[in-house]
Design an enzyme around this catalytic site. Structure first.
Site, PDB file in Angstrom:
ATOM      1  N   THR A 186      37.655  70.994 -38.980  1.00  0.00           N
ATOM      2  CA  THR A 186      37.627  69.557 -38.662  1.00  0.00           C
ATOM      3  C   THR A 186      36.164  69.175 -38.468  1.00  0.00           C
ATOM      4  OG1 THR A 186      37.713  69.935 -36.297  1.00  0.00           O
ATOM      5  CG2 THR A 186      39.822  69.736 -37.425  1.00  0.00           C
ATOM      6  N   LYS A 437      41.443  49.929 -23.412  1.00  0.00           N
ATOM      7  CA  LYS A 437      42.373  49.701 -22.320  1.00  0.00           C
ATOM      8  C   LYS A 437      41.874  48.537 -21.471  1.00  0.00           C
ATOM      9  CE  LYS A 437      45.601  52.767 -20.137  1.00  0.00           C
ATOM     10  NZ  LYS A 437      45.833  54.007 -19.438  1.00  0.00           N
ATOM     11  N   TRP A 442      47.010  48.507 -23.477  1.00  0.00           N
ATOM     12  CA  TRP A 442      46.355  48.993 -24.681  1.00  0.00           C
ATOM     13  C   TRP A 442      46.158  47.876 -25.709  1.00  0.00           C
ATOM     14  CZ3 TRP A 442      49.246  54.154 -26.173  1.00  0.00           C
ATOM     15  CH2 TRP A 442      48.842  55.154 -25.286  1.00  0.00           C
TER      16      TRP A 442
HETATM   17  P1  ADP Z   1      38.437  64.745 -38.571  1.00  0.00           P
HETATM   18  O1  ADP Z   1      37.958  63.370 -38.988  1.00  0.00           O
HETATM   19  O2  ADP Z   1      38.570  64.909 -37.080  1.00  0.00           O
HETATM   20  O3  ADP Z   1      37.863  65.884 -39.291  1.00  0.00           O
HETATM   21  P2  ADP Z   1      40.657  64.475 -40.281  1.00  0.00           P
HETATM   22  O4  ADP Z   1      39.755  64.164 -41.388  1.00  0.00           O
HETATM   23  O5  ADP Z   1      41.673  65.493 -40.403  1.00  0.00           O
HETATM   24  O6  ADP Z   1      39.899  64.849 -39.013  1.00  0.00           O
HETATM   25  O7  ADP Z   1      41.234  63.106 -39.809  1.00  0.00           O
HETATM   26  C1  ADP Z   1      42.482  62.942 -39.264  1.00  0.00           C
HETATM   27  C2  ADP Z   1      42.538  61.623 -38.587  1.00  0.00           C
HETATM   28  O8  ADP Z   1      42.153  60.567 -39.456  1.00  0.00           O
HETATM   29  C3  ADP Z   1      43.920  61.243 -38.144  1.00  0.00           C
HETATM   30  O9  ADP Z   1      44.259  61.875 -36.934  1.00  0.00           O
HETATM   31  C4  ADP Z   1      43.802  59.736 -38.011  1.00  0.00           C
HETATM   32  O10 ADP Z   1      43.205  59.370 -36.793  1.00  0.00           O
HETATM   33  C5  ADP Z   1      42.861  59.388 -39.121  1.00  0.00           C
HETATM   34  N1  ADP Z   1      43.596  58.915 -40.292  1.00  0.00           N
HETATM   35  C6  ADP Z   1      43.909  59.591 -41.406  1.00  0.00           C
HETATM   36  N2  ADP Z   1      44.569  58.801 -42.272  1.00  0.00           N
HETATM   37  C7  ADP Z   1      44.682  57.584 -41.690  1.00  0.00           C
HETATM   38  C8  ADP Z   1      45.279  56.333 -42.068  1.00  0.00           C
HETATM   39  N3  ADP Z   1      45.864  56.151 -43.232  1.00  0.00           N
HETATM   40  N4  ADP Z   1      45.200  55.327 -41.185  1.00  0.00           N
HETATM   41  C9  ADP Z   1      44.604  55.467 -39.986  1.00  0.00           C
HETATM   42  N5  ADP Z   1      44.025  56.609 -39.586  1.00  0.00           N
HETATM   43  C10 ADP Z   1      44.063  57.661 -40.416  1.00  0.00           C
END
Ligand code: ADP
Length: 540
Positions: A186, A437, A442
């Site tokens: 991640t 918040k 929220w």
């Molecule tokens: P990181 O950015 O922490 O490396 P990821 O790329 O796996 O992690 O991102 C996952 C996160 O991206 C999800 O938990 C969510 O918050 C956000 N995300 C992914 N797709 C969408 C979407 N279609 N709409 C809103 N948020 C999204």
């Protein structure tokens, strides 16, 4: 009594064997780092992946060893996907957009043995080569003619030479489908990155589900151009899906600007693409300002962050490109939901349809989801109650690589806050760490951003929690104006009238030149908060 069916493990190598045997002539087109356009086929890809598997074995790479890549989307990267995982090693796709210190940290944590890189990243390799602890060899993914002269990188090898030294005579080993196949970290906006270690079984099941019509909907009739990088959650699984279904693949290499992408869409007859909203912003700006059309592209998969409804309208109404909104996470391989409308929605008006498409969609089979309150109690699927989204399924992590289990009673807490409606459509209102918040209630920042993005004078908008003397937190809008537009704070705030409960309207607007994006194209709200969280206190 057991069934009497063949006991064949689900292995990634079988995708390639299938592709070679059943659609060997299908094309794979890549814009290369070297500058030209390269054409190959699944047949040739399979042969070269076997050569590379021999090369890896000759260098002492064994089952479970980590084979790292720092590479764009291209055929050589795809060869490594199959050569590494297929031979039982673990493909570790490093994200080159991370800070070099983070790349070093991740490579050490993963204990990478060998690192393959595109020439673009030579300066990064030179910066980290003496710092990484376990990497024994670096391979430039090019031919001898393009090898860097006088490079300071120790043990530097040439990809095409490595390939040429070995035969394509290789039998993919058969082993337990639970064996690790690939590793992706991640981006770690807070704290160190965490590794999601996929297995052959999880990847194969994810591939079947992703290809489904209500998933990413891919078939042999498609020409797929993944803009989403192969270094980010395996380009959402598309290199596996394309191999399974026999779609033509088009790889953009390092050229991800609007013009390069549009040229490639048109030249190669691309029908489907996939990427994060920020990439499409650049593409649409280019297409709009040059009066262009999409002559073959009919679908685009958008995920990674919420797709603004204004962008959906532009794609669908103006260019006849249908938007499939999808949601997932690195920890989920990544696909969780896809927002394909149900037949009953097709007779709805345009606005109502867009409202549904703006949701993140329905769970693909294999992903179970629920929402819970602060005490872990399950909330109703009524489209109104919002709580933390929890998921479980065979392609969702049970533990982080060397990082322990994040599960709560067998469910993975996503860190996203969402609703689920009675039809099963999930909608994210926020990441829990980005929630605003106000007076204990929220406010969803995604809704507020979507409205701002629909204003013709706004190029990009992010909404953050700003500290407030009375309400603890209030929404603050950070905006990049479209070039050459006049737009005032009051005009933009008036745009919210009637679109949202009055008390949700942001308290103020900060106009900026640019909004910081992270290594996966997402807005870095923590940086915005650091810069602007006292804005309302100071203004008051
Ligand atoms: P990181 O950015 O922490 O490396 P990821 O790329 O796996 O992690 O991102 C996952 C996160 O991206 C999800 O938990 C969510 O918050 C956000 N995300 C992914 N797709 C969408 C979407 N279609 N709409 C809103 N948020 C999204």
């Amino acid at each position: 009594m057991n069934g009497l069916m063949m006991d064949q493990p689900l292995l990634i190598s079988t995708l390639l064997t299938h592709a070679e045997r059943h659609h060997g002539n299908q094309e794979i087109v890549s814009r290369r780092v070297e500058g030209d356009v390269h054409r190959t086929t699944y047949r040739e890809l399979a042969q070269r992946a076997r050569r590379m598997a021999n090369a890896l074995a000759a260098r002492g790479i064994e089952k479970g060893d980590r084979v790292a890549t720092l590479a764009w989307n291209g055929y050589r990267h795809m060869e490594l996907y199959y050569a590494a995982s297929g031979s039982g090693a673990v493909l570790h796709t490093l994200n080159p957009r991370l800070h070099p210190d983070q790349v070093v940290w991740i490579a050490d944590h993963a204990e990478d043995e060998i690192l393959f890189f595109d020439l673009t990243f030579l300066p990064l390799i030179e910066a980290i080569a003496s710092r990484v602890k376990t990497i024994k060899a670096f391979v430039a993914m090019t031919d001898r003619a393009h090898m860097p002269a006088n490079s300071k990188v120790p043990n530097l090898l040439c990809y095409e030479e490595l390939m040429a030294d070995h035969s394509s005579d290789f039998r993919w080993p058969v082993f337990d489908e639970k064996a690790a196949s690939s590793l992706c970290y991640t981006s770690g906006t807070t704290g160190n990155p965490k590794g999601a270690l996929y297995s052959h079984r999880s990847t194969m099941l994810h591939t079947y589900a992703a290809a489904l019509p209500d998933g990413l909907n891919c078939s042999a009739s498609d020409v797929i151009l993944p803009v989403v990088p192969m270094f980010h959650v395996n380009a959402w699984g598309l290199p596996y899906v394309a191999c399974m279904v026999g779609a033509k693949l088009v790889f953009p290499g390092p050229w991800l600007d609007g013009k390069s992408l549009h040229d490639l869409f048109e030249a190669e007859g691309v029908t489907v693409s996939a990427g994060v909203p920020t990439v499409w912003q650049g593409l649409l700006t280019h297409v709009e300002s040059n009066g262009l059309e999409f002559s073959t592209m009919r679908r685009t998969i958008i995920g990674g962050s919420a797709c603004p409804p204004a962008m959906m309208r532009t794609f669908q109404d103006r260019y006849d490109v249908n938007v499939l909104h999808a949601w997932g996470m690195t920890e989920m391989s990544p696909l969780g939901t896809a927002c394909k409308l149900k037949p009953s929605h097709l007779k709805l008006g345009a606005d109502e349809r867009i409202a549904i498409q703006s949701k993140q969609g329905r769970a693909v089979f294999g992903v179970d989801m629920k929402i819970v309150d602060e005490n872990g109690a399950e909330l109703p699927h009524d489209g109104k109650a919002a709580g933390e989204l929890m998921v479980r399924g065979p392609w969702i992590i049970s533990e982080y690589f060397k990082g322990g289990s994040p599960l709560v009673n067998g469910w993975f807490p996503t860190g996203d806050v969402s609703t689920i409606d009675p039809e099963g459509f999930m909608q994210i209102t926020d990441r829990s760490k980005d929630v605003i918040k106000s007076g204990g209630e929220w406010i969803g920042s995604i809704d507020l951003e979507n409205i701002a993005m629909a204003h013709p004078g706004v190029a990009m908008a992010a909404c953050i929690a700003a500290r407030h003397a009375k309400w603890d937190e209030r929404p603050l809008l950070v905006v990049v104006k479209k070039q050459g537009t006049e737009l005032t704070r009051d005009e933009l705030l008036a745009f919210y009238d009637g679109k949202i409960a009055k008390w949700w309207t942001p308290d103020d607007v900060v106009f900026v030149d640019s909004i910081p994006l992270g290594a996966t194209g997402k807005v870095q709200k923590n940086i915005l908060r650091d810069a602007h969280q006292d804005h309302l206190l100071v203004a008051a």
